[in-house]
Write an enzyme that holds these catalytic residues in place. Sequence first.
Site, PDB file in Angstrom:
ATOM      1  N   HIS A   8       0.834  -1.199   0.000  1.00 11.43           N
ATOM      2  CA  HIS A   8       0.000   0.000   0.000  1.00 11.43           C
ATOM      3  C   HIS A   8       0.871   1.253   0.000  1.00 11.43           C
ATOM      4  O   HIS A   8       1.854   1.328   0.745  1.00 11.43           O
ATOM      5  CB  HIS A   8      -0.901   0.030   1.243  1.00 11.43           C
ATOM      6  CG  HIS A   8      -1.641  -1.245   1.494  1.00 11.43           C
ATOM      7  ND1 HIS A   8      -1.788  -1.788   2.752  1.00 11.43           N
ATOM      8  CD2 HIS A   8      -2.257  -2.101   0.633  1.00 11.43           C
ATOM      9  CE1 HIS A   8      -2.475  -2.915   2.672  1.00 11.43           C
ATOM     10  NE2 HIS A   8      -2.771  -3.131   1.403  1.00 11.43           N
ATOM     11  N   TYR A  49       4.423   1.889  13.476  1.00 11.86           N
ATOM     12  CA  TYR A  49       4.821   2.947  12.539  1.00 11.86           C
ATOM     13  C   TYR A  49       4.227   4.285  12.943  1.00 11.86           C
ATOM     14  O   TYR A  49       3.148   4.371  13.510  1.00 11.86           O
ATOM     15  CB  TYR A  49       4.423   2.594  11.100  1.00 11.86           C
ATOM     16  CG  TYR A  49       2.982   2.229  10.879  1.00 11.86           C
ATOM     17  CD1 TYR A  49       2.085   3.144  10.340  1.00 11.86           C
ATOM     18  CD2 TYR A  49       2.523   0.944  11.174  1.00 11.86           C
ATOM     19  CE1 TYR A  49       0.763   2.813  10.105  1.00 11.86           C
ATOM     20  CE2 TYR A  49       1.196   0.598  10.945  1.00 11.86           C
ATOM     21  CZ  TYR A  49       0.315   1.534  10.414  1.00 11.86           C
ATOM     22  OH  TYR A  49      -0.995   1.200  10.186  1.00 11.86           O
TER      23      TYR A  49
END
Length: 470
Positions: free
Chosen positions: A67, A130
């Site tokens: 992605h 993240y």
Amino acid sequence: MAASLSVAGTPIPGLLVVRSPVHIDARGWFKEVWHREKMTALGVPDFGPVQANLSYNARRGATRGIHAEPWDKFVTVATGRVHAAWVDLREGESFGATYDVEIDPSVAVFVPRGVGNAYQALEDGTVYTYLVNDHWRSDRTYPAVNLADSTARIPWPISLDSGEAEISDKDRSNPALGEVSAMAPRRTLILGSGGQLGRALAATFPHATLSDSHKLDLTDRAALAKFPWGDYEVVVNAAAFTAVDEAEEPVGRRAAWALNGSVPAALAEVADRHRLTLVHYSTDYVFDGAFIEGGHREDEAFSPLGVYGQSKAAGDLAVATVARHYILRTSWLIGEGANFVRTMQRLATEGKSPSVVDDQIGRLTFVDELSRATRHLLAVGATPGTYNVTNPGPPMSWAEIARRVFELSGRDPADVVSTTTEEYGSGRRLAPRPRWSVLSLDKLGSTGFTGTDADLALRVYLSAPTAGVP
């Protein structure tokens, strides 16, 4: 585990591998996931994270991606290991470039906007974490690539066809690389594009998005909040209230403060929130016009005489709070449409002899020069801050400039009659004007910019058609 902090590049431009010290003892281990000062010193962008996410992967073989989103990421693992891979999905020569690396707690990767991200858990209970510098939006679709794409050739340690690899139906249905529409780069937005400076900027930045008051009402906070700022990297604000005399009247005063003070403050908030570079234009009217040897410098304290200068000074102060900003301070701007030079040219042609003030001293700034300086500062990545911009050359009074226009128009310069500011203003309601408008150009010159001499620019300007100009 890494012994010291290090940053290394990859075949994908902007994708950086960060190796960090992991401090281990009997209790477990500790590492610094993000250290702004240390990491930016080694080349990691100061990307301004706004959200932290954790992805728990119960079993080895959990595979996610590929992605790409319109924001930057900083990825690592809190526990376990992953085989991580990236595919560049940005427009340009690097489209389709790939890179992969194993990530354990000692490794992190900075992933720039538009680079497709994927990983495969190599241990049960792996926690992938993240940081991102924007929030996901349900109304947007983002590029994605099939994990098994043959052109990407990602060497997954666990075969995607094996029963051990767990992949969502959505990820299995992602398109091949050849079917993906590349993510366009963030663009430049020009506000106030309908004005004389805005039109020059549009010519200088031909791929920029143009916006004027009909497309975006800068005084409407709700409209500003809904605008897709994430699509842009640079916002150039050429919108301003420039009717100096009208600014002294009640209606004009409110308009001046709205456009010159409140709007820049709102744009400063937007720029900080969306990590934009904000370009803004200032004026010699922020000073009182007292004589300064060599001209007013960028760090001189403000001392405006009238409402126009006061409102512009307020806007300058707001824009200066933005981390990435350029304030271009200028004087005596000349572009297309009605202006002093065109008026003098017309009077010369009509055989008239005007009276022009000779006690206001400065330099002309042609819009082409100002827009060219804007492009230069952005292109060279000049240190953010304020830069004076005018065409270089000897300082002149308005009367001297008028005489030069007459001379270049074939008239006797002596046909221009000198007058004083007081004499010219007698019986008129005029705003106070600085007498000394000369700006020092040393700082701009130190960036490598070479200006076009004012007299040469004047001659070129006067040679252009004047039809329809009053």
